[in-house]
Design a protein around this motif. Structure first.
Motif, PDB file in Angstrom:
ATOM      1  N   LEU A  63      12.211  86.680   8.318  1.00  0.00           N
ATOM      2  CA  LEU A  63      10.836  86.398   8.729  1.00  0.00           C
ATOM      3  C   LEU A  63      10.464  87.209   9.963  1.00  0.00           C
ATOM      4  O   LEU A  63       9.349  87.714  10.063  1.00  0.00           O
ATOM      5  N   ASN A  64      11.384  87.341  10.903  1.00  0.00           N
ATOM      6  CA  ASN A  64      11.110  88.165  12.082  1.00  0.00           C
ATOM      7  C   ASN A  64      11.048  89.641  11.712  1.00  0.00           C
ATOM      8  O   ASN A  64      10.270  90.401  12.278  1.00  0.00           O
ATOM      9  N   LYS A  65      11.874  90.045  10.767  1.00  0.00           N
ATOM     10  CA  LYS A  65      11.937  91.453  10.364  1.00  0.00           C
ATOM     11  C   LYS A  65      10.613  91.907   9.746  1.00  0.00           C
ATOM     12  O   LYS A  65      10.150  93.019   9.996  1.00  0.00           O
ATOM     13  N   TYR A  66      10.001  91.041   8.924  1.00  0.00           N
ATOM     14  CA  TYR A  66       8.766  91.413   8.221  1.00  0.00           C
ATOM     15  C   TYR A  66       7.535  90.721   8.803  1.00  0.00           C
ATOM     16  O   TYR A  66       6.497  90.655   8.148  1.00  0.00           O
ATOM     17  N   ALA A  67       7.608  90.232  10.031  1.00  0.00           N
ATOM     18  CA  ALA A  67       6.474  89.542  10.652  1.00  0.00           C
ATOM     19  C   ALA A  67       5.280  90.478  10.770  1.00  0.00           C
ATOM     20  O   ALA A  67       5.411  91.647  11.112  1.00  0.00           O
ATOM     21  N   GLY A  68       4.100  89.941  10.459  1.00  0.00           N
ATOM     22  CA  GLY A  68       2.868  90.723  10.544  1.00  0.00           C
ATOM     23  C   GLY A  68       2.548  91.504   9.280  1.00  0.00           C
ATOM     24  O   GLY A  68       1.477  92.085   9.174  1.00  0.00           O
ATOM     25  N   LYS A  69       3.462  91.548   8.337  1.00  0.00           N
ATOM     26  CA  LYS A  69       3.224  92.257   7.078  1.00  0.00           C
ATOM     27  C   LYS A  69       2.879  91.246   5.995  1.00  0.00           C
ATOM     28  O   LYS A  69       3.144  90.066   6.109  1.00  0.00           O
ATOM     29  N   ILE A  71       3.366  89.981   1.936  1.00  0.00           N
ATOM     30  CA  ILE A  71       4.520  89.947   1.029  1.00  0.00           C
ATOM     31  C   ILE A  71       4.563  91.210   0.179  1.00  0.00           C
ATOM     32  O   ILE A  71       5.634  91.697  -0.167  1.00  0.00           O
ATOM     33  N   GLU A  72       3.398  91.768  -0.122  1.00  0.00           N
ATOM     34  CA  GLU A  72       3.367  93.001  -0.928  1.00  0.00           C
ATOM     35  C   GLU A  72       4.019  94.180  -0.202  1.00  0.00           C
ATOM     36  O   GLU A  72       4.443  95.141  -0.824  1.00  0.00           O
ATOM     37  N   ASP A  73       4.114  94.113   1.139  1.00  0.00           N
ATOM     38  CA  ASP A  73       4.712  95.195   1.933  1.00  0.00           C
ATOM     39  C   ASP A  73       6.213  95.019   2.132  1.00  0.00           C
ATOM     40  O   ASP A  73       6.814  95.777   2.891  1.00  0.00           O
ATOM     41  N   THR A  74       6.821  94.029   1.497  1.00  0.00           N
ATOM     42  CA  THR A  74       8.245  93.761   1.656  1.00  0.00           C
ATOM     43  C   THR A  74       8.979  93.988   0.345  1.00  0.00           C
ATOM     44  O   THR A  74       8.349  94.129  -0.705  1.00  0.00           O
ATOM     45  N   PRO A  75      10.291  94.016   0.369  1.00  0.00           N
ATOM     46  CA  PRO A  75      11.049  94.142  -0.874  1.00  0.00           C
ATOM     47  C   PRO A  75      10.953  92.898  -1.761  1.00  0.00           C
ATOM     48  O   PRO A  75      11.449  92.895  -2.878  1.00  0.00           O
ATOM     49  N   TYR A  76      10.302  91.853  -1.271  1.00  0.00           N
ATOM     50  CA  TYR A  76      10.219  90.598  -2.021  1.00  0.00           C
ATOM     51  C   TYR A  76       8.898  90.444  -2.758  1.00  0.00           C
ATOM     52  O   TYR A  76       8.526  89.345  -3.157  1.00  0.00           O
ATOM     53  N   LYS A  77       8.172  91.526  -2.958  1.00  0.00           N
ATOM     54  CA  LYS A  77       6.853  91.415  -3.589  1.00  0.00           C
ATOM     55  C   LYS A  77       6.931  90.897  -5.021  1.00  0.00           C
ATOM     56  O   LYS A  77       5.965  90.356  -5.540  1.00  0.00           O
ATOM     57  N   ALA A  78       8.092  90.986  -5.657  1.00  0.00           N
ATOM     58  CA  ALA A  78       8.231  90.512  -7.035  1.00  0.00           C
ATOM     59  C   ALA A  78       8.108  88.991  -7.150  1.00  0.00           C
ATOM     60  O   ALA A  78       7.857  88.476  -8.231  1.00  0.00           O
ATOM     61  N   VAL A  79       8.252  88.277  -6.039  1.00  0.00           N
ATOM     62  CA  VAL A  79       8.135  86.819  -6.116  1.00  0.00           C
ATOM     63  C   VAL A  79       6.724  86.377  -6.471  1.00  0.00           C
ATOM     64  O   VAL A  79       6.530  85.261  -6.933  1.00  0.00           O
ATOM     65  N   GLY A  97      -6.629  77.939   5.723  1.00  0.00           N
ATOM     66  CA  GLY A  97      -7.109  79.294   5.462  1.00  0.00           C
ATOM     67  C   GLY A  97      -6.254  80.003   4.422  1.00  0.00           C
ATOM     68  O   GLY A  97      -5.255  79.482   3.940  1.00  0.00           O
ATOM     69  N   ASN A  98      -6.658  81.183   4.065  1.00  0.00           N
ATOM     70  CA  ASN A  98      -5.953  81.949   3.049  1.00  0.00           C
ATOM     71  C   ASN A  98      -5.079  82.991   3.751  1.00  0.00           C
ATOM     72  O   ASN A  98      -5.409  84.152   3.822  1.00  0.00           O
ATOM     73  N   ARG A  99      -3.960  82.566   4.271  1.00  0.00           N
ATOM     74  CA  ARG A  99      -3.086  83.453   5.034  1.00  0.00           C
ATOM     75  C   ARG A  99      -2.390  84.433   4.101  1.00  0.00           C
ATOM     76  O   ARG A  99      -1.835  84.051   3.098  1.00  0.00           O
ATOM     77  N   LYS A 100      -2.389  85.669   4.508  1.00  0.00           N
ATOM     78  CA  LYS A 100      -1.718  86.708   3.730  1.00  0.00           C
ATOM     79  C   LYS A 100      -0.633  87.395   4.536  1.00  0.00           C
ATOM     80  O   LYS A 100       0.000  88.311   4.062  1.00  0.00           O
ATOM     81  N   VAL A 101      -0.446  87.001   5.789  1.00  0.00           N
ATOM     82  CA  VAL A 101       0.477  87.676   6.683  1.00  0.00           C
ATOM     83  C   VAL A 101       1.684  86.781   6.947  1.00  0.00           C
ATOM     84  O   VAL A 101       1.547  85.576   7.142  1.00  0.00           O
ATOM     85  N   ILE A 102       2.864  87.382   6.967  1.00  0.00           N
ATOM     86  CA  ILE A 102       4.098  86.639   7.239  1.00  0.00           C
ATOM     87  C   ILE A 102       4.184  86.364   8.735  1.00  0.00           C
ATOM     88  O   ILE A 102       3.998  87.264   9.551  1.00  0.00           O
ATOM     89  N   MET A 103       4.460  85.118   9.063  1.00  0.00           N
ATOM     90  CA  MET A 103       4.577  84.725  10.467  1.00  0.00           C
ATOM     91  C   MET A 103       6.046  84.711  10.870  1.00  0.00           C
ATOM     92  O   MET A 103       6.904  84.309  10.086  1.00  0.00           O
ATOM     93  N   PRO A 104       6.366  85.115  12.100  1.00  0.00           N
ATOM     94  CA  PRO A 104       7.763  85.079  12.555  1.00  0.00           C
ATOM     95  C   PRO A 104       8.172  83.654  12.902  1.00  0.00           C
ATOM     96  O   PRO A 104       7.345  82.747  12.967  1.00  0.00           O
TER      97      PRO A 104
END
Length: 115
Positions: A63-69, A71-79, A97-104
């Motif tokens: 979560l810290n590694k991909y914070a601010g991105k 899910i489509e910008d991570t290797p886990y977009k297939a989920v 709200g409709n959050r689209k960003v990963i939080m740390p």
């Protein structure tokens, strides 16, 4: 217990070791506790949906590694692939709200002890 327990109970009763108290008249509950309370204060926590899985004891350093991105910008977009997603999954709380960003992680973590 079997026959041994039956015989033991009869012997203990005969010698006065195991006797039940006399049956008293039933009384309705009076609202008082059975034992004297020991707590001096209580912390009541209400969380919408309960304890966050992000802040539980299961550490998720990704979560810290991909914070601010997203899910489509991570290797886990297939989920999010509609073919893999169960149709019974309920979305998040619309009031949040409709959050689209990963939080740390908000509280952080630290390893203790030895496994």
């Amino acid at each position: 217990m079997g026959f041994t327990g039956l015989a033991l109970g009869a012997m203990l009763f005969r010698h006065g070791v195991a006797r039940a108290e006399p049956i008293s008249a039933w009384r309705p509950p009076d609202g008082k506790p059975h034992f004297a309370p020991r707590a001096k204060s209580v912390i009541w926590i209400f969380l919408c949906g309960g304890v966050s899985h992000l802040e539980s004891f299961d550490v998720k350093p990704e979560l810290n590694k991909y914070a601010g991105k997203s899910i489509e910008d991570t290797p886990y977009k297939a989920v999010l692939d509609p073919k893999k997603v169960n149709a019974n999954i309920v979305g998040g709380n619309p009031a949040h709200g409709n959050r689209k960003v990963i939080m740390p992680l908000q509280a952080g973590y630290k390893n203790y002890g030895q496994s």
